[in-house]
Design an enzyme around this catalytic site. Structure first.
Site, PDB file in Angstrom:
ATOM      1  N   ARG A 136     -31.875   8.076  21.828  1.00  0.00           N
ATOM      2  CA  ARG A 136     -32.921   8.792  22.542  1.00  0.00           C
ATOM      3  C   ARG A 136     -34.257   8.106  22.369  1.00  0.00           C
ATOM      4  O   ARG A 136     -34.576   7.634  21.260  1.00  0.00           O
ATOM      5  CB  ARG A 136     -33.057  10.236  21.996  1.00  0.00           C
ATOM      6  CG  ARG A 136     -32.068  11.210  22.589  1.00  0.00           C
ATOM      7  CD  ARG A 136     -32.418  11.464  24.063  1.00  0.00           C
ATOM      8  NE  ARG A 136     -31.480  12.338  24.723  1.00  0.00           N
ATOM      9  CZ  ARG A 136     -30.302  11.971  25.236  1.00  0.00           C
ATOM     10  NH1 ARG A 136     -29.893  10.725  25.155  1.00  0.00           N
ATOM     11  NH2 ARG A 136     -29.533  12.850  25.846  1.00  0.00           N
ATOM     12  N   GLU A 158     -38.928   9.218  30.640  1.00  0.00           N
ATOM     13  CA  GLU A 158     -37.884   8.903  31.617  1.00  0.00           C
ATOM     14  C   GLU A 158     -38.049   9.858  32.793  1.00  0.00           C
ATOM     15  O   GLU A 158     -38.479  10.998  32.585  1.00  0.00           O
ATOM     16  CB  GLU A 158     -36.487   9.094  30.993  1.00  0.00           C
ATOM     17  CG  GLU A 158     -36.178   8.082  29.904  1.00  0.00           C
ATOM     18  CD  GLU A 158     -34.721   8.149  29.418  1.00  0.00           C
ATOM     19  OE1 GLU A 158     -33.881   8.783  30.087  1.00  0.00           O
ATOM     20  OE2 GLU A 158     -34.440   7.566  28.375  1.00  0.00           O
ATOM     21  N   HIS A 168     -31.030   4.130  30.885  1.00  0.00           N
ATOM     22  CA  HIS A 168     -30.198   5.230  30.374  1.00  0.00           C
ATOM     23  C   HIS A 168     -28.789   5.199  30.989  1.00  0.00           C
ATOM     24  O   HIS A 168     -28.338   6.165  31.610  1.00  0.00           O
ATOM     25  CB  HIS A 168     -30.888   6.582  30.644  1.00  0.00           C
ATOM     26  CG  HIS A 168     -30.501   7.650  29.668  1.00  0.00           C
ATOM     27  ND1 HIS A 168     -31.408   8.524  29.101  1.00  0.00           N
ATOM     28  CD2 HIS A 168     -29.308   8.004  29.129  1.00  0.00           C
ATOM     29  CE1 HIS A 168     -30.781   9.350  28.282  1.00  0.00           C
ATOM     30  NE2 HIS A 168     -29.490   9.046  28.297  1.00  0.00           N
TER      31      HIS A 168
END
Ligand code: NAD
Ligand code: MLT
Length: 310
Positions: free
Chosen positions: A230, A259, A278
Protein backbone atom coordinates in the site's frame (compact mmCIF):
# COMPACT_ATOMS: atom_id res chain seq x y z
CA UNK A 1 -32.01 -7.27 -3.14
CA UNK A 2 -30.12 -4.48 -4.87
CA UNK A 3 -26.35 -4.74 -5.24
CA UNK A 4 -24.48 -1.61 -6.29
CA UNK A 5 -21.02 -2.23 -7.79
CA UNK A 6 -18.85 0.90 -8.03
CA UNK A 7 -15.47 -0.53 -9.11
CA UNK A 8 -15.13 -3.02 -11.98
CA UNK A 9 -15.25 -6.67 -10.93
CA UNK A 10 -15.09 -9.75 -13.16
CA UNK A 11 -18.27 -11.01 -14.83
CA UNK A 12 -18.46 -14.36 -13.01
CA UNK A 13 -19.07 -12.44 -9.76
CA UNK A 14 -21.83 -10.33 -11.33
CA UNK A 15 -23.34 -13.47 -12.91
CA UNK A 16 -23.34 -15.28 -9.56
CA UNK A 17 -25.32 -12.44 -7.96
CA UNK A 18 -27.86 -12.38 -10.80
CA UNK A 19 -28.23 -16.17 -10.74
CA UNK A 20 -29.07 -15.87 -7.05
CA UNK A 21 -31.92 -13.53 -8.05
CA UNK A 22 -30.41 -10.20 -7.04
CA UNK A 23 -30.55 -6.95 -9.00
CA UNK A 24 -27.05 -5.76 -9.94
CA UNK A 25 -26.34 -2.14 -10.81
CA UNK A 26 -22.83 -1.26 -12.02
CA UNK A 27 -21.77 2.37 -11.84
CA UNK A 28 -18.00 2.65 -12.14
CA UNK A 29 -17.53 6.41 -12.28
CA UNK A 30 -19.80 7.40 -9.45
CA UNK A 31 -18.41 9.53 -6.60
CA UNK A 32 -19.37 12.38 -4.26
CA UNK A 33 -23.09 13.29 -4.15
CA UNK A 34 -23.87 10.87 -6.99
CA UNK A 35 -22.43 7.98 -4.93
CA UNK A 36 -24.54 9.00 -1.92
CA UNK A 37 -27.62 9.00 -4.17
CA UNK A 38 -26.77 5.68 -5.81
CA UNK A 39 -26.18 3.92 -2.50
CA UNK A 40 -29.33 5.23 -0.80
CA UNK A 41 -31.47 2.19 -1.73
CA UNK A 42 -28.68 -0.40 -2.11
CA UNK A 43 -28.65 -3.50 0.08
CA UNK A 44 -25.05 -4.28 -0.79
CA UNK A 45 -22.14 -2.24 -2.10
CA UNK A 46 -19.23 -3.95 -3.88
CA UNK A 47 -15.95 -2.07 -4.36
CA UNK A 48 -12.25 -2.58 -5.08
CA UNK A 49 -9.77 0.11 -4.05
CA UNK A 50 -11.22 2.90 -6.18
CA UNK A 51 -14.27 3.83 -4.09
CA UNK A 52 -13.86 5.79 -0.89
CA UNK A 53 -16.47 4.18 1.39
CA UNK A 54 -16.55 6.98 3.95
CA UNK A 55 -18.82 7.56 6.95
CA UNK A 56 -20.99 9.77 4.70
CA UNK A 57 -21.64 6.77 2.48
CA UNK A 58 -22.84 4.69 5.45
CA UNK A 59 -25.02 7.60 6.61
CA UNK A 60 -26.65 7.80 3.16
CA UNK A 61 -27.14 4.03 2.85
CA UNK A 62 -29.95 3.18 5.21
CA UNK A 63 -30.71 -0.17 3.53
CA UNK A 64 -27.12 -1.39 3.45
CA UNK A 65 -26.40 -4.89 4.82
CA UNK A 66 -22.89 -5.50 3.55
CA UNK A 67 -19.94 -3.86 1.84
CA UNK A 68 -17.97 -6.41 -0.18
CA UNK A 69 -14.35 -5.61 -1.03
CA UNK A 70 -13.25 -7.60 -4.09
CA UNK A 71 -9.66 -7.79 -2.87
CA UNK A 72 -7.65 -7.65 0.32
CA UNK A 73 -7.03 -4.11 1.60
CA UNK A 74 -9.94 -2.43 3.35
CA UNK A 75 -8.13 0.87 3.95
CA UNK A 76 -10.63 2.61 1.62
CA UNK A 77 -13.54 1.59 3.87
CA UNK A 78 -14.37 3.35 7.14
CA UNK A 79 -14.66 0.23 9.31
CA UNK A 80 -15.67 2.16 12.45
CA UNK A 81 -18.54 3.78 10.53
CA UNK A 82 -19.59 0.36 9.20
CA UNK A 83 -19.67 -0.98 12.77
CA UNK A 84 -21.64 2.05 13.99
CA UNK A 85 -24.22 1.41 11.26
CA UNK A 86 -24.32 -2.36 11.75
CA UNK A 87 -23.01 -3.03 8.24
CA UNK A 88 -20.86 -6.10 7.54
CA UNK A 89 -17.55 -5.53 5.75
CA UNK A 90 -16.22 -8.60 3.95
CA UNK A 91 -13.07 -8.75 1.86
CA UNK A 92 -11.71 -11.51 -0.39
CA UNK A 93 -8.47 -12.34 1.44
CA UNK A 94 -7.26 -15.30 -0.64
CA UNK A 95 -8.11 -14.90 -4.31
CA UNK A 96 -5.41 -12.47 -5.42
CA UNK A 97 -2.56 -13.49 -3.10
CA UNK A 98 -0.62 -15.46 -5.72
CA UNK A 99 -1.10 -12.70 -8.30
CA UNK A 100 0.25 -10.12 -5.85
CA UNK A 101 3.20 -12.35 -4.99
CA UNK A 102 4.03 -12.95 -8.64
CA UNK A 103 3.88 -9.23 -9.33
CA UNK A 104 6.27 -8.61 -6.43
CA UNK A 105 8.74 -11.11 -7.91
CA UNK A 106 8.34 -9.49 -11.34
CA UNK A 107 9.00 -6.04 -9.86
CA UNK A 108 12.07 -7.37 -8.04
CA UNK A 109 13.56 -8.65 -11.27
CA UNK A 110 12.48 -5.51 -13.13
CA UNK A 111 14.39 -3.20 -10.82
CA UNK A 112 17.38 -5.49 -10.19
CA UNK A 113 17.97 -5.92 -13.94
CA UNK A 114 16.70 -2.47 -15.11
CA UNK A 115 14.29 -4.20 -17.47
CA UNK A 116 11.87 -1.27 -18.06
CA UNK A 117 14.75 1.15 -18.56
CA UNK A 118 16.57 -1.14 -21.02
CA UNK A 119 13.32 -1.90 -22.84
CA UNK A 120 12.64 1.84 -23.25
CA UNK A 121 16.11 2.48 -24.64
CA UNK A 122 15.95 -0.36 -27.15
CA UNK A 123 12.47 0.62 -28.32
CA UNK A 124 13.90 4.09 -28.78
CA UNK A 125 16.52 2.68 -31.15
CA UNK A 126 19.49 2.44 -28.74
CA UNK A 127 21.56 -0.68 -28.02
CA UNK A 128 22.56 0.37 -24.48
CA UNK A 129 24.02 -3.00 -23.49
CA UNK A 130 27.05 -1.48 -21.77
CA UNK A 131 24.96 0.73 -19.48
CA UNK A 132 23.07 -1.92 -17.57
CA UNK A 133 24.85 -4.11 -15.08
CA UNK A 134 22.27 -5.91 -12.98
CA UNK A 135 22.17 -7.54 -9.57
CA UNK A 136 21.80 -11.32 -9.32
CA UNK A 137 19.26 -12.42 -6.69
CA UNK A 138 21.00 -15.73 -6.04
CA UNK A 139 22.83 -15.66 -2.66
CA UNK A 140 21.43 -12.22 -1.77
CA UNK A 141 19.26 -11.52 1.26
CA UNK A 142 15.58 -10.67 1.01
CA UNK A 143 14.10 -8.66 3.88
CA UNK A 144 10.35 -9.26 4.18
CA UNK A 145 8.36 -6.72 6.17
CA UNK A 146 5.10 -8.51 7.00
CA UNK A 147 4.98 -12.30 6.58
CA UNK A 148 1.23 -12.67 5.99
CA UNK A 149 -0.46 -14.28 3.02
CA UNK A 150 1.34 -12.34 0.28
CA UNK A 151 4.64 -12.17 2.17
CA UNK A 152 4.64 -15.96 2.57
CA UNK A 153 4.05 -16.57 -1.14
CA UNK A 154 6.84 -14.13 -1.97
CA UNK A 155 9.11 -15.92 0.53
CA UNK A 156 8.51 -19.29 -1.15
CA UNK A 157 9.21 -17.94 -4.61
CA UNK A 158 12.34 -15.95 -3.81
CA UNK A 159 13.70 -18.68 -1.51
CA UNK A 160 13.53 -21.01 -4.51
CA UNK A 161 15.66 -18.51 -6.45
CA UNK A 162 18.47 -18.85 -3.92
CA UNK A 163 17.80 -15.87 -1.65
CA UNK A 164 18.30 -15.92 2.13
CA UNK A 165 15.28 -14.63 4.00
CA UNK A 166 15.05 -12.29 6.99
CA UNK A 167 11.64 -11.24 8.29
CA UNK A 168 10.34 -8.40 10.41
CA UNK A 169 6.78 -9.05 11.59
CA UNK A 170 5.99 -8.47 15.27
CA UNK A 171 2.84 -10.63 15.09
CA UNK A 172 4.30 -13.98 14.05
CA UNK A 173 6.42 -16.55 15.84
CA UNK A 174 9.97 -17.65 15.12
CA UNK A 175 8.57 -21.10 14.31
CA UNK A 176 6.26 -19.62 11.67
CA UNK A 177 9.12 -17.72 10.04
CA UNK A 178 11.30 -20.84 10.18
CA UNK A 179 8.65 -22.76 8.21
CA UNK A 180 9.53 -20.45 5.33
CA UNK A 181 13.25 -20.80 5.91
CA UNK A 182 13.39 -17.25 7.30
CA UNK A 183 15.11 -15.67 10.29
CA UNK A 184 12.67 -13.57 12.32
CA UNK A 185 14.12 -10.39 13.82
CA UNK A 186 12.38 -8.07 16.25
CA UNK A 187 13.82 -4.89 14.84
CA UNK A 188 12.86 -3.38 11.47
CA UNK A 189 16.25 -1.69 11.15
CA UNK A 190 18.05 -4.99 11.59
CA UNK A 191 15.94 -6.61 8.85
CA UNK A 192 16.66 -3.72 6.50
CA UNK A 193 20.36 -3.56 7.25
CA UNK A 194 20.73 -7.27 6.47
CA UNK A 195 18.69 -7.03 3.26
CA UNK A 196 19.88 -6.57 -0.31
CA UNK A 197 16.23 -6.38 -1.36
CA UNK A 198 13.47 -5.34 1.06
CA UNK A 199 9.83 -6.00 0.25
CA UNK A 200 6.85 -4.59 2.15
CA UNK A 201 3.72 -6.70 2.74
CA UNK A 202 1.88 -5.13 5.67
CA UNK A 203 -1.58 -3.60 5.63
CA UNK A 204 -1.82 0.19 5.71
CA UNK A 205 -2.65 0.96 9.35
CA UNK A 206 -1.89 3.92 11.63
CA UNK A 207 0.98 1.77 12.92
CA UNK A 208 2.48 1.11 9.47
CA UNK A 209 1.88 4.51 7.87
CA UNK A 210 5.26 6.06 7.04
CA UNK A 211 7.07 3.07 8.57
CA UNK A 212 9.72 3.14 5.82
CA UNK A 213 11.23 6.62 5.92
CA UNK A 214 14.64 8.26 5.69
CA UNK A 215 16.18 6.36 8.64
CA UNK A 216 14.94 2.99 7.42
CA UNK A 217 16.16 3.62 3.87
CA UNK A 218 19.57 4.48 5.28
CA UNK A 219 19.62 1.00 6.85
CA UNK A 220 18.90 -0.57 3.46
CA UNK A 221 21.98 1.16 2.06
CA UNK A 222 22.82 -0.04 -1.46
CA UNK A 223 19.76 -2.33 -1.66
CA UNK A 224 16.43 -2.22 -3.46
CA UNK A 225 13.01 -1.47 -1.99
CA UNK A 226 9.85 -3.11 -3.34
CA UNK A 227 6.37 -1.99 -2.29
CA UNK A 228 3.44 -3.91 -3.77
CA UNK A 229 1.40 -3.48 -0.57
CA UNK A 230 0.00 0.00 0.00
CA UNK A 231 1.05 3.55 -0.67
CA UNK A 232 1.52 5.49 2.54
CA UNK A 233 3.62 2.76 4.18
CA UNK A 234 6.69 4.15 2.41
CA UNK A 235 7.52 7.86 2.60
CA UNK A 236 7.64 8.71 -1.11
CA UNK A 237 9.68 11.93 -0.72
CA UNK A 238 12.28 10.13 1.38
CA UNK A 239 12.44 7.25 -1.10
CA UNK A 240 12.85 9.52 -4.12
CA UNK A 241 15.69 11.33 -2.34
CA UNK A 242 17.33 8.07 -1.23
CA UNK A 243 17.33 6.68 -4.79
CA UNK A 244 18.45 10.00 -6.28
CA UNK A 245 21.32 10.25 -3.81
CA UNK A 246 22.33 6.62 -4.35
CA UNK A 247 21.56 5.66 -0.74
CA UNK A 248 19.45 2.83 -2.11
CA UNK A 249 20.09 1.34 -5.56
CA UNK A 250 16.52 1.48 -6.79
CA UNK A 251 12.89 0.85 -5.96
CA UNK A 252 9.82 -0.72 -7.48
CA UNK A 253 6.33 0.36 -6.50
CA UNK A 254 2.85 -0.81 -7.39
CA UNK A 255 0.96 1.33 -4.87
CA UNK A 256 1.05 5.01 -4.02
CA UNK A 257 -0.18 7.38 -1.36
CA UNK A 258 -2.28 9.09 -4.02
CA UNK A 259 -4.22 6.91 -6.44
CA UNK A 260 -5.19 6.90 -9.20
CA UNK A 261 -2.26 8.70 -10.85
CA UNK A 262 0.14 9.91 -8.18
CA UNK A 263 0.88 12.94 -10.37
CA UNK A 264 2.67 14.80 -7.57
CA UNK A 265 4.80 11.87 -6.44
CA UNK A 266 8.50 12.67 -6.88
CA UNK A 267 9.04 8.97 -7.59
CA UNK A 268 7.70 9.34 -11.12
CA UNK A 269 10.74 11.44 -12.03
CA UNK A 270 13.44 9.11 -10.69
CA UNK A 271 15.10 6.90 -13.31
CA UNK A 272 15.87 3.96 -11.02
CA UNK A 273 12.31 3.71 -9.71
CA UNK A 274 10.09 1.23 -11.53
CA UNK A 275 6.35 1.84 -11.23
CA UNK A 276 3.12 0.07 -12.14
CA UNK A 277 -0.44 1.39 -11.64
CA UNK A 278 -1.61 -0.94 -8.83
CA UNK A 279 -1.50 -4.06 -11.01
CA UNK A 280 -0.68 -6.59 -8.28
CA UNK A 281 -4.09 -8.25 -8.45
CA UNK A 282 -4.68 -7.68 -12.14
CA UNK A 283 -4.70 -11.19 -13.52
CA UNK A 284 -7.71 -12.91 -14.99
CA UNK A 285 -7.57 -15.68 -12.39
CA UNK A 286 -7.25 -13.32 -9.43
CA UNK A 287 -10.07 -11.08 -10.61
CA UNK A 288 -12.40 -14.03 -11.15
CA UNK A 289 -11.51 -15.43 -7.72
CA UNK A 290 -12.12 -12.22 -5.80
CA UNK A 291 -15.29 -11.37 -7.75
CA UNK A 292 -16.84 -14.77 -7.04
CA UNK A 293 -15.70 -14.80 -3.39
CA UNK A 294 -17.20 -11.35 -2.87
CA UNK A 295 -20.47 -12.29 -4.57
CA UNK A 296 -20.68 -15.39 -2.32
CA UNK A 297 -20.16 -13.23 0.77
CA UNK A 298 -22.93 -10.85 -0.30
CA UNK A 299 -25.33 -13.73 -1.02
CA UNK A 300 -24.52 -15.33 2.35
CA UNK A 301 -25.18 -12.03 4.14
CA UNK A 302 -28.55 -11.68 2.39
CA UNK A 303 -29.41 -15.26 3.34
CA UNK A 304 -28.49 -14.66 6.98
CA UNK A 305 -25.60 -17.09 6.78
CA UNK A 306 -22.21 -16.55 8.45
CA UNK A 307 -19.84 -14.22 6.61
CA UNK A 308 -16.11 -13.99 7.25
CA UNK A 309 -15.61 -10.31 8.07
CA UNK A 310 -12.51 -8.27 7.17
P1 NAD B 1 -2.06 -10.22 5.66
O1 NAD B 1 -2.98 -9.57 6.63
O2 NAD B 1 -2.24 -11.66 5.33
O3 NAD B 1 -0.55 -10.03 6.15
C1 NAD B 1 -0.06 -8.83 6.67
C2 NAD B 1 1.13 -9.16 7.56
O4 NAD B 1 1.69 -7.92 8.02
C3 NAD B 1 0.75 -9.98 8.81
O5 NAD B 1 1.58 -11.10 8.96
C4 NAD B 1 0.94 -8.99 9.95
O6 NAD B 1 1.36 -9.62 11.16
C5 NAD B 1 2.04 -8.10 9.39
N1 NAD B 1 2.13 -6.80 10.05
C6 NAD B 1 1.12 -6.04 10.56
N2 NAD B 1 1.63 -4.93 11.12
C7 NAD B 1 2.97 -4.98 10.95
C8 NAD B 1 4.03 -4.12 11.30
N3 NAD B 1 3.83 -2.99 11.97
N4 NAD B 1 5.29 -4.49 10.97
C9 NAD B 1 5.53 -5.65 10.30
N5 NAD B 1 4.55 -6.53 9.95
C10 NAD B 1 3.29 -6.18 10.27
O7 NAD B 1 -2.13 -9.32 4.35
P2 NAD B 1 -1.78 -9.79 2.87
O8 NAD B 1 -2.96 -10.44 2.28
O9 NAD B 1 -0.49 -10.51 2.88
O10 NAD B 1 -1.62 -8.38 2.13
C11 NAD B 1 -0.45 -7.62 2.35
C12 NAD B 1 -0.57 -6.24 1.72
O11 NAD B 1 -0.64 -6.38 0.30
C13 NAD B 1 -1.83 -5.46 2.11
O12 NAD B 1 -1.47 -4.10 2.26
C14 NAD B 1 -2.75 -5.62 0.90
O13 NAD B 1 -3.69 -4.61 0.81
C15 NAD B 1 -1.70 -5.57 -0.21
N6 NAD B 1 -2.12 -6.14 -1.48
C16 NAD B 1 -1.83 -5.41 -2.60
C17 NAD B 1 -2.16 -5.91 -3.83
C18 NAD B 1 -1.86 -5.11 -5.06
O14 NAD B 1 -2.63 -5.16 -6.00
N7 NAD B 1 -0.75 -4.40 -5.11
C19 NAD B 1 -2.79 -7.16 -3.94
C20 NAD B 1 -3.04 -7.89 -2.80
C21 NAD B 1 -2.69 -7.37 -1.56
C1 MLT C 1 -5.92 -5.62 -2.72
O1 MLT C 1 -5.74 -5.13 -1.60
O2 MLT C 1 -6.47 -6.73 -2.87
C2 MLT C 1 -5.41 -4.87 -3.89
O3 MLT C 1 -5.61 -3.52 -3.71
C3 MLT C 1 -5.91 -5.39 -5.16
C4 MLT C 1 -6.92 -4.59 -5.92
O4 MLT C 1 -8.10 -4.67 -5.64
O5 MLT C 1 -6.51 -3.91 -6.86
Amino acid sequence: MKVLVTDPIADPGLDRLREAGHEVETDYDVEGEALLDAVSDANALIVRSGTDVSREVFEAASELVIVGRAGIGVDNIDIDAATDHGVIVANAPEGNVRAAAEHTVAMTFAVARSIPQAHGRLKGGEWAKGEFLGTELNNKTLGIVGLGRVGQEVAKRLDSLGMDLVVYDPYISEERAAQFGADLVDDLHEALSRADVATVHTPLLPETEGMIGEDELAQLEGGYLINCARGGIVDEDALAEAVDDGVVAGAALDSFAEEPLPADSPLLDVEDVVVTPHLGASTEAAQENVAVDTAEAVIAAFDGEPVLTA
